[in-house]
Design a protein around this motif. Sequence first.
Motif, PDB file in Angstrom:
ATOM      1  N   TYR A  60       0.836  -1.201   0.000  1.00 31.08           N
ATOM      2  CA  TYR A  60       0.000   0.000   0.000  1.00 31.08           C
ATOM      3  C   TYR A  60       0.872   1.252   0.000  1.00 31.08           C
ATOM      4  CZ  TYR A  60      -3.667  -3.274   1.522  1.00 31.08           C
ATOM      5  OH  TYR A  60      -4.532  -4.322   1.629  1.00 31.08           O
ATOM      6  N   ILE A  61       1.898   1.258   0.832  1.00 27.38           N
ATOM      7  CA  ILE A  61       2.787   2.423   0.930  1.00 27.38           C
ATOM      8  C   ILE A  61       3.517   2.642  -0.396  1.00 27.38           C
ATOM      9  CG2 ILE A  61       4.820   3.356   2.102  1.00 27.38           C
ATOM     10  CD1 ILE A  61       2.054   3.300   3.696  1.00 27.38           C
ATOM     11  N   ASN A  62       3.994   1.575  -0.994  1.00 27.48           N
ATOM     12  CA  ASN A  62       4.697   1.720  -2.269  1.00 27.48           C
ATOM     13  C   ASN A  62       3.747   2.107  -3.401  1.00 27.48           C
ATOM     14  OD1 ASN A  62       7.290   1.348  -1.305  1.00 27.48           O
ATOM     15  ND2 ASN A  62       7.108  -0.864  -1.401  1.00 27.48           N
ATOM     16  N   ASN A  63       2.504   1.681  -3.343  1.00 27.65           N
ATOM     17  CA  ASN A  63       1.510   2.122  -4.324  1.00 27.65           C
ATOM     18  C   ASN A  63       1.223   3.614  -4.166  1.00 27.65           C
ATOM     19  OD1 ASN A  63       1.146  -0.322  -5.652  1.00 27.65           O
ATOM     20  ND2 ASN A  63      -0.465  -0.979  -4.266  1.00 27.65           N
ATOM     21  N   ILE A  64       1.164   4.086  -2.934  1.00 27.08           N
ATOM     22  CA  ILE A  64       0.972   5.514  -2.688  1.00 27.08           C
ATOM     23  C   ILE A  64       2.115   6.299  -3.313  1.00 27.08           C
ATOM     24  CG2 ILE A  64       0.990   7.296  -0.882  1.00 27.08           C
ATOM     25  CD1 ILE A  64      -0.508   5.192   0.905  1.00 27.08           C
ATOM     26  N   THR A  65       3.324   5.831  -3.092  1.00 24.93           N
ATOM     27  CA  THR A  65       4.500   6.505  -3.647  1.00 24.93           C
ATOM     28  C   THR A  65       4.455   6.523  -5.168  1.00 24.93           C
ATOM     29  OG1 THR A  65       5.852   5.968  -1.718  1.00 24.93           O
ATOM     30  CG2 THR A  65       7.023   6.453  -3.766  1.00 24.93           C
ATOM     31  N   GLY A  66       4.105   5.398  -5.784  1.00 24.48           N
ATOM     32  CA  GLY A  66       4.017   5.329  -7.243  1.00 24.48           C
ATOM     33  C   GLY A  66       2.963   6.276  -7.793  1.00 24.48           C
TER      34      GLY A  66
ATOM     35  N   SER B 151       3.530   9.630 -10.194  1.00 19.61           N
ATOM     36  CA  SER B 151       2.857   9.734 -11.492  1.00 19.61           C
ATOM     37  C   SER B 151       1.793  10.836 -11.527  1.00 19.61           C
ATOM     38  CB  SER B 151       2.225   8.392 -11.863  1.00 19.61           C
ATOM     39  OG  SER B 151       1.143   8.098 -11.003  1.00 19.61           O
ATOM     40  N   GLY B 152       1.518  11.444 -10.375  1.00 19.28           N
ATOM     41  CA  GLY B 152       0.515  12.500 -10.327  1.00 19.28           C
ATOM     42  C   GLY B 152      -0.917  11.991 -10.276  1.00 19.28           C
ATOM     43  N   ASN B 153      -1.097  10.718  -9.993  1.00 13.98           N
ATOM     44  CA  ASN B 153      -2.428  10.108  -9.908  1.00 13.98           C
ATOM     45  C   ASN B 153      -2.928  10.212  -8.466  1.00 13.98           C
ATOM     46  OD1 ASN B 153      -4.728   8.694 -10.446  1.00 13.98           O
ATOM     47  ND2 ASN B 153      -3.711   6.759 -10.911  1.00 13.98           N
ATOM     48  N   TYR B 154      -3.192  11.440  -8.027  1.00 14.40           N
ATOM     49  CA  TYR B 154      -3.466  11.729  -6.623  1.00 14.40           C
ATOM     50  C   TYR B 154      -4.773  11.150  -6.103  1.00 14.40           C
ATOM     51  CZ  TYR B 154       0.262  15.090  -7.521  1.00 14.40           C
ATOM     52  OH  TYR B 154       1.446  15.678  -7.882  1.00 14.40           O
ATOM     53  N   GLU B 155      -5.799  11.094  -6.924  1.00 16.84           N
ATOM     54  CA  GLU B 155      -7.105  10.622  -6.450  1.00 16.84           C
ATOM     55  C   GLU B 155      -7.047   9.179  -5.952  1.00 16.84           C
ATOM     56  OE1 GLU B 155      -6.695  12.247  -9.365  1.00 16.84           O
ATOM     57  OE2 GLU B 155      -7.649  14.143  -8.850  1.00 16.84           O
ATOM     58  N   VAL B 156      -6.220   8.360  -6.579  1.00 13.99           N
ATOM     59  CA  VAL B 156      -6.122   6.944  -6.205  1.00 13.99           C
ATOM     60  C   VAL B 156      -5.386   6.769  -4.878  1.00 13.99           C
ATOM     61  CG1 VAL B 156      -5.280   4.678  -6.971  1.00 13.99           C
ATOM     62  CG2 VAL B 156      -6.207   6.279  -8.627  1.00 13.99           C
ATOM     63  N   ILE B 157      -4.578   7.733  -4.525  1.00  9.23           N
ATOM     64  CA  ILE B 157      -3.825   7.641  -3.272  1.00  9.23           C
ATOM     65  C   ILE B 157      -4.761   7.472  -2.086  1.00  9.23           C
ATOM     66  CG2 ILE B 157      -2.331   8.936  -1.692  1.00  9.23           C
ATOM     67  CD1 ILE B 157      -0.952  10.116  -4.170  1.00  9.23           C
ATOM     68  N   VAL B 158      -5.902   8.120  -2.130  1.00 10.13           N
ATOM     69  CA  VAL B 158      -6.875   8.035  -1.031  1.00 10.13           C
ATOM     70  C   VAL B 158      -7.262   6.577  -0.769  1.00 10.13           C
ATOM     71  CG1 VAL B 158      -9.181   8.707  -0.283  1.00 10.13           C
ATOM     72  CG2 VAL B 158      -7.733  10.353  -1.468  1.00 10.13           C
ATOM     73  N   LEU B 159      -7.466   5.814  -1.817  1.00  6.41           N
ATOM     74  CA  LEU B 159      -7.811   4.397  -1.692  1.00  6.41           C
ATOM     75  C   LEU B 159      -6.738   3.636  -0.905  1.00  6.41           C
ATOM     76  CD1 LEU B 159      -9.507   1.858  -2.648  1.00  6.41           C
ATOM     77  CD2 LEU B 159      -7.952   1.799  -4.592  1.00  6.41           C
ATOM     78  N   PHE B 160      -5.474   3.863  -1.265  1.00  5.79           N
ATOM     79  CA  PHE B 160      -4.380   3.134  -0.618  1.00  5.79           C
ATOM     80  C   PHE B 160      -4.103   3.639   0.797  1.00  5.79           C
ATOM     81  CE2 PHE B 160      -3.428   2.267  -5.142  1.00  5.79           C
ATOM     82  CZ  PHE B 160      -3.594   0.890  -5.079  1.00  5.79           C
ATOM     83  N   ILE B 161      -4.326   4.919   1.048  1.00  4.57           N
ATOM     84  CA  ILE B 161      -4.190   5.414   2.418  1.00  4.57           C
ATOM     85  C   ILE B 161      -5.228   4.734   3.306  1.00  4.57           C
ATOM     86  CG2 ILE B 161      -4.489   7.392   3.957  1.00  4.57           C
ATOM     87  CD1 ILE B 161      -3.248   9.143   1.799  1.00  4.57           C
ATOM     88  N   GLY B 162      -6.456   4.627   2.814  1.00  4.52           N
ATOM     89  CA  GLY B 162      -7.508   3.949   3.574  1.00  4.52           C
ATOM     90  C   GLY B 162      -7.161   2.501   3.870  1.00  4.52           C
ATOM     91  N   ARG B 163      -6.638   1.804   2.866  1.00 12.05           N
ATOM     92  CA  ARG B 163      -6.247   0.399   3.072  1.00 12.05           C
ATOM     93  C   ARG B 163      -5.101   0.290   4.071  1.00 12.05           C
ATOM     94  NH1 ARG B 163      -6.523  -1.883  -3.155  1.00 12.05           N
ATOM     95  NH2 ARG B 163      -8.784  -1.672  -3.367  1.00 12.05           N
ATOM     96  N   ALA B 164      -4.125   1.191   3.959  1.00 10.57           N
ATOM     97  CA  ALA B 164      -2.989   1.160   4.890  1.00 10.57           C
ATOM     98  C   ALA B 164      -3.467   1.433   6.314  1.00 10.57           C
ATOM     99  CB  ALA B 164      -1.945   2.189   4.468  1.00 10.57           C
ATOM    100  N   ARG B 165      -4.321   2.431   6.473  1.00  9.52           N
ATOM    101  CA  ARG B 165      -4.823   2.760   7.819  1.00  9.52           C
ATOM    102  C   ARG B 165      -5.640   1.602   8.401  1.00  9.52           C
ATOM    103  NH1 ARG B 165      -3.183   7.175   9.731  1.00  9.52           N
ATOM    104  NH2 ARG B 165      -2.821   9.074   8.534  1.00  9.52           N
TER     105      ARG B 165
END
Length: 100
Positions: free
Chosen positions: A35-41, A45-59
């Motif tokens: 999840y953390i590495n997906n957030i970084t990727g 890449s500037g795909n900020y909206e998807v980061i929210v999904l991975f932050i939720g999964r990590a939390r």
Amino acid sequence: MEEELLDLQRRLNSAEYVAEEIYRRNEINYPLVCYINNITGCYISGNYEVIVLFIGRARKHMKESREKLRESGYYSLVEEYLSIMERYLKSKGIEPEYSF
């Protein structure tokens, strides 16, 4: 803020914080590292909206984790990273919302 994120991203994959065995798929905290590495990727890449999904999964993973992870330096570093990333997203007009 971007410099802080870059520093944390480097540290989150360093041998100082991540034991080699955590990259094994059967390791209990492997999903968190992914999840953390997906957030970084997505950040790179500037795909900020998807980061929210991975932050939720990590939390969610951290909330359900065992005490061993809670006491580790990696867990604290992840908490810091997620908090700064959430602030960064808010500065971009993206309001993180989680349902867990």
